[in-house]
Design an enzyme around this catalytic site. Structure first.
Site, mmCIF file in Angstrom:
data_model
loop_
_atom_site.group_PDB
_atom_site.id
_atom_site.type_symbol
_atom_site.label_atom_id
_atom_site.label_comp_id
_atom_site.label_asym_id
_atom_site.label_seq_id
_atom_site.Cartn_x
_atom_site.Cartn_y
_atom_site.Cartn_z
ATOM 1 N N LYS A 1 -11.742 -1.817 7.044
ATOM 2 C CA LYS A 1 -10.865 -2.728 7.762
ATOM 3 C C LYS A 1 -11.295 -2.864 9.220
ATOM 4 O O LYS A 1 -11.244 -3.936 9.775
ATOM 5 C CB LYS A 1 -9.410 -2.257 7.703
ATOM 6 C CG LYS A 1 -8.887 -2.014 6.291
ATOM 7 C CD LYS A 1 -8.758 -3.294 5.477
ATOM 8 C CE LYS A 1 -8.691 -3.049 3.977
ATOM 9 N NZ LYS A 1 -7.505 -2.372 3.497
ATOM 10 N N ASP B 1 -1.310 6.552 6.516
ATOM 11 C CA ASP B 1 -2.405 5.679 6.102
ATOM 12 C C ASP B 1 -2.654 4.730 7.269
ATOM 13 O O ASP B 1 -1.857 3.840 7.541
ATOM 14 C CB ASP B 1 -1.994 4.895 4.840
ATOM 15 C CG ASP B 1 -3.052 3.874 4.419
ATOM 16 O OD1 ASP B 1 -4.066 3.724 5.120
ATOM 17 O OD2 ASP B 1 -2.841 3.218 3.373
ATOM 18 N N TRP C 1 0.836 -1.216 0.000
ATOM 19 C CA TRP C 1 0.000 0.000 0.000
ATOM 20 C C TRP C 1 0.860 1.250 0.000
ATOM 21 O O TRP C 1 0.559 2.221 -0.683
ATOM 22 C CB TRP C 1 -0.970 -0.002 1.179
ATOM 23 C CG TRP C 1 -1.924 -1.152 1.150
ATOM 24 C CD1 TRP C 1 -2.140 -2.061 2.139
ATOM 25 C CD2 TRP C 1 -2.804 -1.523 0.070
ATOM 26 N NE1 TRP C 1 -3.085 -2.980 1.737
ATOM 27 C CE2 TRP C 1 -3.500 -2.671 0.476
ATOM 28 C CE3 TRP C 1 -3.048 -1.002 -1.199
ATOM 29 C CZ2 TRP C 1 -4.447 -3.311 -0.328
ATOM 30 C CZ3 TRP C 1 -3.983 -1.631 -2.008
ATOM 31 C CH2 TRP C 1 -4.662 -2.770 -1.575
HETATM 32 C C1 LIG Z 1 -6.991 -1.948 2.267
HETATM 33 C C2 LIG Z 1 -5.970 -0.917 2.346
HETATM 34 C C3 LIG Z 1 -5.824 0.040 1.346
HETATM 35 C C4 LIG Z 1 -6.668 0.044 0.089
HETATM 36 O O1 LIG Z 1 -7.971 0.437 0.370
HETATM 37 P P1 LIG Z 1 -9.070 0.689 -0.761
HETATM 38 O O2 LIG Z 1 -10.229 1.176 0.032
HETATM 39 O O3 LIG Z 1 -9.311 -0.612 -1.441
HETATM 40 O O4 LIG Z 1 -8.547 1.724 -1.684
HETATM 41 C C5 LIG Z 1 -4.846 0.995 1.514
HETATM 42 N N1 LIG Z 1 -4.078 1.034 2.612
HETATM 43 C C6 LIG Z 1 -4.198 0.133 3.600
HETATM 44 C C7 LIG Z 1 -3.306 0.209 4.796
HETATM 45 C C8 LIG Z 1 -5.148 -0.867 3.501
HETATM 46 O O5 LIG Z 1 -5.270 -1.781 4.484
#
Ligand SMILES: *Cc1c(COP(=O)(O)O)cnc(C)c1O
Length: 364
Positions: A199, A175, A105
């Protein structure tokens, strides 16, 4: 608890398990929310009732995370992926940023940002398949860097920053998608936090951004789409256009659930207890082993392997037959991964470990 609905233990990395209490409340309120005579799904986002929902959600989140007044809370769309673009578009002034690449990511964010400026990778753990968090105490931070970027919990690889990088005074962007609300954080250490809620917090489609007010800008490049301007959303209380209204409502219910539980200190305690059960077993097992350096371990995502692909497959299949689902590792890593987010009950982790013990005994 699980019997009535025939529910399983769902170890999916995302979209992921939500608290049963919340799902039941949402079901109860589905046909008629709070005497409005309609579902939240059917309701105008300009109505008084919805205004209460979004304002209460924000207020509860502020309380949970102790968010200072000089930070805005935004409920947006487009997934974490859109933040990979929005962050550089909104924050690059000098046109330089530093990225710490600790997984897929972070790497995607790093590659995306290159469309907008001079993006330097200042640390990475790719040399060992992202199985650790690099030492970030003295990185070659660019003097004119607009921000330093991290992915705080690496969902796929199961690592987590337990110490934030030394940004040498630069703004930190994080993030937090897969560790959001799993433990207390000091918001003042960040310029911007974002998290996709699927998540740990709610249904896919909602993106929460917490941004320090002074980072909102009037002077964005004219090509910047209106919808990608944080300030537009901040000035309009996340109601510039129709927000992901129902998803925000569910997030609000999860915030209430967390508050009732005792807040993030308590949540952390529970998460540590759950993760310990699994890690302790992995450390003692002869068949299974964790793939991550101990000091970098995540409380949320726990990857493990047997070292034999066929055995992994057999394990995943038999686990599913026993109500333990979604244990397959990410396609880029293989093996297994148990995501044990906030809403995973401790019984789920206990049952998983018991099943692993039985499987190991059978193999041995
Ligand atoms: C799942 C995830 C993403 C991607 O998320 P989307 O909503 O599919 O764009 C990005 N960063 C992290 C840390 C994630 O767990």
């Amino acid at each position: 608890m699980t019997q009535n609905y025939n529910r399983v233990y769902n170890f999916s990395a995302g979209p992921a398990v939500l608290p049963e209490e919340v799902l039941k409340q949402a079901a109860d309120e589905m046909m008629n929310y709070n005497n409005s005579g309609m579902s939240v799904m059917e309701m105008s986002h300009r109505s008084k009732t919805y205004d209460d929902i979004i304002k209460t959600a924000e207020k509860d989140l502020r309380e949970l995370m102790n968010i200072p007044d000089n930070y805005k809370v935004l409920f947006l769309q487009g997934g974490a992926h859109l933040q990979f673009s929005m962050v550089p578009i909104n924050l690059l002034k000098n046109g330089v940023a530093n990225y710490i690449v600790t997984g897929q990511w972070a790497k995607k964010a790093y590659v995306e940002a290159q469309k907008y400026g001079k993006i330097n990778k200042v640390a990475t753990s790719e040399d060992k398949t992202f199985s650790y968090i690099p030492d970030c105490s003295d990185l070659p931070i660019d003097e004119n860097a607009d921000y330093v970027y991290i992915c705080e919990n690496n969902t796929i690889y199961g690592t987590k920053f337990h110490t934030l990088p030394n940004t040498k005074g630069k703004i930190l962007v994080s993030d937090m998608s897969s560790c959001f609300l799993s433990e207390p954080v000091d918001v003042t250490k960040y310029g911007l936090i974002f998290a996709g809620v699927q998540k740990n917090v709610g249904p896919a489609g909602v993106q929460i951004v917490i941004i320090r007010e002074d980072l909102l800008r009037e002077d964005l490049p004219s090509w910047c789409p209106t919808m990608l301007n944080y300030k537009i959303h901040a000035d309009n209380g996340s109601l510039y256009n129709t927000p992901p209204a129902y998803g925000i409502y569910i997030c609000g219910l999860v915030f209430k659930w967390l508050k009732k539980l005792g807040g993030l200190e308590k949540m952390k305690e529970i998460n540590e207890k759950k993760a310990k059960i699994l890690y302790d077993f992995l450390d003692s097992s002869k068949l299974f082993k964790g793939t991550v350096e101990k000091s970098s371990r995540s409380l949320m995502n726990v990857p493990f392997i047997t070292g034999d692909e066929e055995t992994d497959k057999e394990f995943i299949k038999e686990a599913a037959q026993n109500g333990l689902l979604q244990l397959k590792g990410h396609r880029t890593v293989g093996g297994m991964r148990a995501s044990i987010y906030n809403a995973m009950p401790i019984e789920g982790v206990q049952k998983l470990v018991q099943f692993m013990k039985d499987f190991e005994a059978k193999k041995g």
